[in-house]
Design an enzyme around this catalytic site. Structure first.
Site, PDB file in Angstrom:
ATOM      1  CE1 TYR A 154     -13.939  -4.096   0.985  1.00 27.19           C
ATOM      2  CE2 TYR A 154     -13.449  -2.277  -0.500  1.00 27.19           C
ATOM      3  CZ  TYR A 154     -13.563  -2.782   0.786  1.00 27.19           C
ATOM      4  OH  TYR A 154     -13.317  -1.966   1.868  1.00 27.19           O
ATOM      5  NE  ARG A 161     -18.396  -2.687   5.476  1.00 25.70           N
ATOM      6  CZ  ARG A 161     -17.076  -2.831   5.452  1.00 25.70           C
ATOM      7  NH1 ARG A 161     -16.459  -3.516   6.397  1.00 25.70           N
ATOM      8  NH2 ARG A 161     -16.373  -2.302   4.462  1.00 25.70           N
ATOM      9  CE1 TYR A 214      -9.971   5.428   2.546  1.00 23.25           C
ATOM     10  CE2 TYR A 214     -10.924   3.346   1.849  1.00 23.25           C
ATOM     11  CZ  TYR A 214      -9.913   4.045   2.480  1.00 23.25           C
ATOM     12  OH  TYR A 214      -8.877   3.356   3.032  1.00 23.25           O
ATOM     13  NE  ARG A 227      -8.015   4.261   7.888  1.00 20.74           N
ATOM     14  CZ  ARG A 227      -8.142   3.749   6.664  1.00 20.74           C
ATOM     15  NH1 ARG A 227      -7.921   2.469   6.428  1.00 20.74           N
ATOM     16  NH2 ARG A 227      -8.492   4.528   5.669  1.00 20.74           N
ATOM     17  CD  GLU A 337      -6.388  -5.306   4.393  1.00 18.91           C
ATOM     18  OE1 GLU A 337      -6.638  -4.850   3.265  1.00 18.91           O
ATOM     19  OE2 GLU A 337      -7.240  -5.761   5.171  1.00 18.91           O
TER      20      GLU A 337
HETATM   21  C1  3EB Z   1      -8.270   0.181   3.360  1.00 15.91           C
HETATM   22  O1  3EB Z   1      -7.613   0.752   4.232  1.00 15.91           O
HETATM   23  C2  3EB Z   1      -7.825  -1.197   3.004  1.00 15.91           C
HETATM   24  O2  3EB Z   1     -13.797  -3.025   4.116  1.00 15.91           O
HETATM   25  O3  3EB Z   1     -13.772  -3.796   6.156  1.00 15.91           O
HETATM   26  C3  3EB Z   1      -9.008  -2.613   5.375  1.00 15.91           C
HETATM   27  C4  3EB Z   1      -9.736  -2.961   6.510  1.00 15.91           C
HETATM   28  C5  3EB Z   1      -9.667  -2.505   4.155  1.00 15.91           C
HETATM   29  C6  3EB Z   1     -11.109  -3.208   6.428  1.00 15.91           C
HETATM   30  C7  3EB Z   1     -13.197  -3.336   5.157  1.00 15.91           C
HETATM   31  C8  3EB Z   1     -11.031  -2.753   4.089  1.00 15.91           C
HETATM   32  C9  3EB Z   1     -11.752  -3.102   5.214  1.00 15.91           C
HETATM   33  O4  3EB Z   1      -9.209   0.703   2.778  1.00 15.91           O
HETATM   34  C10 3EB Z   1      -8.928  -2.164   2.914  1.00 15.91           C
END
Ligand code: 3EB
Length: 343
Positions: A154, A161, A214, A227, A337
């Protein structure tokens, strides 16, 4: 909150593509009108994207072991579509909306190939004039396993990306909503929904750190997504809600507890789409979980699906299309999720 109130998100469009989650093999109903912009098969084997005999992109994702659970996500748009292929990316567009799909074959490491495939898709968007991306989906095989150099797959994907975004000027002001989730095979499959004239409004969750912020401990480059993305259309707009998990701030909550993780995920979605948050983002609207449709619920352990289903059935409308998929989630401590579209 960095967003300005009542930001100009461009013209409000008369329409947006409709989607349905139909049993696998269902053909788009011509009586309903419209044209097929794409067909994403959540099925038992992955394949390279192709253009169908009738001229629309088809992408097969390996998302279920049981053929009885396979389904097709159909994207139907208002105007006739033109389709084609460029550098392995398959696309269709109707003058206002573009769907493109690509794939990165199984590999020892993914960053470079992901960057290449993303650049191909972002170039299709740019060359055809569909610069605004609303939604991206990414399905990553062995998402929690280390690659040949020891980096979690991941994180390897996120690196590629991010590099593609940096090279094409996709900054923090234009993140799409996204899903980045496990799959059962076939490297990485992905598809994007983009548009020509309507700039989406990116939506964040005040209870969650923006993913693109993050900290480094989650990987060399942060996940690039908002989001949710709001698309202004005549009548109620569309809110494309990203895959949403049991994360507050940047931390996983309730490791090991499927019931609580499901509740936090739902709470996060409710917070993102609710009126308080949309108004903060300049959108005079608001939604409840009962407005969410075309829901996909990703569950790491098959034995958790019944309890997750029980919770989700109570939260969502009885009219909502909801599909449950047994795949890994992007952090090894996440058990569930959830994504969808609020209207
Ligand atoms: C998160 O909130 C959970 O890498 O495109 C959610 C939606 C998550 C998209 C992405 C990852 C992705 O971090 C993981």
């Amino acid at each position: 909150m960095t967003q300005t109130r009542f930001a100009d998100s461009g013209p409000s469009l008369e329409y947006a593509p409709r989607t349905t989650l139909s049993d696998f093999g269902t053909v788009a109903d011509p009586a309903a009108g419209g044209y097929l912009l794409g067909q994403i098969n959540y099925t038992t084997a992955a394949a390279d994207p192709t253009v169908s005999g009738t001229g629309s992109p088809v992408l097969d994702l390996h998302m279920t072991a049981d053929p009885g659970d396979a389904f097709s996500e159909l994207w139907i748009t208002r105007d006739p579509v033109h389709s084609g292929t460029h550098d392995g990316v398959v696309f269709a567009h109707d003058g206002e909306y573009l769907l493109c799909a690509g794939r990165v074959p199984q590999a020892r490491t993914y960053a470079a190939a992901t960057e290449h495939a993303y650049l191909a898709a972002l170039n299709v968007m740019r060359d055809l004039g569909y610069r605004h991306c609303y939604r991206m989906w990414n399905f990553v095989n062995q998402i929690n396993a280390p690659n040949a150099e020891g980096l979690e797959t991941y994180r390897d994907f996120c690196l590629g990306r991010a590099n593609a975004f940096e090279k094409t000027g996709f900054g923090e002001d234009v993140m799409p909503a996204a899903t980045g989730i496990g799959s059962l095979g076939g490297g990485i499959g992905f598809y994007f929904l983009s548009g020509r004239s309507a700039r989406p409004t990116m939506i964040e969750n005040p209870e969650q750190m923006s993913a693109y912020h993050y900290p480094r401990r989650y990987g060399p480059k942060a996940p690039k997504f908002a989001r949710a993305a709001h698309l202004a259309t005549a009548g109620s707009g569309h809110v494309y809600v990203s895959g949403t998990a049991s994360i507050t701030g940047h931390k996983t909550r309730y490791a090991g507890d499927i019931v609580r993780q499901t509740h936090v995920s739902l709470q996060n979605i409710a917070r993102v789409i609710g009126a308080t948050n949309l108004w903060e983002h300049g959108i005079p609207d608001g939604h409840f979980l009962s407005n969410l449709d075309h829901v996909k619920v990703y569950v790491r352990h098959a034995e958790h699906i019944p309890v997750v289903r029980q919770i989700c059935t109570r939260a969502f409308s009885t009219a909502a299309e909801i599909r449950y998929l047994n795949v890994d989630i992007c952090r090894s401590d996440l058990l569930v999720e959830i994504e969808g579209i609020a209207y």
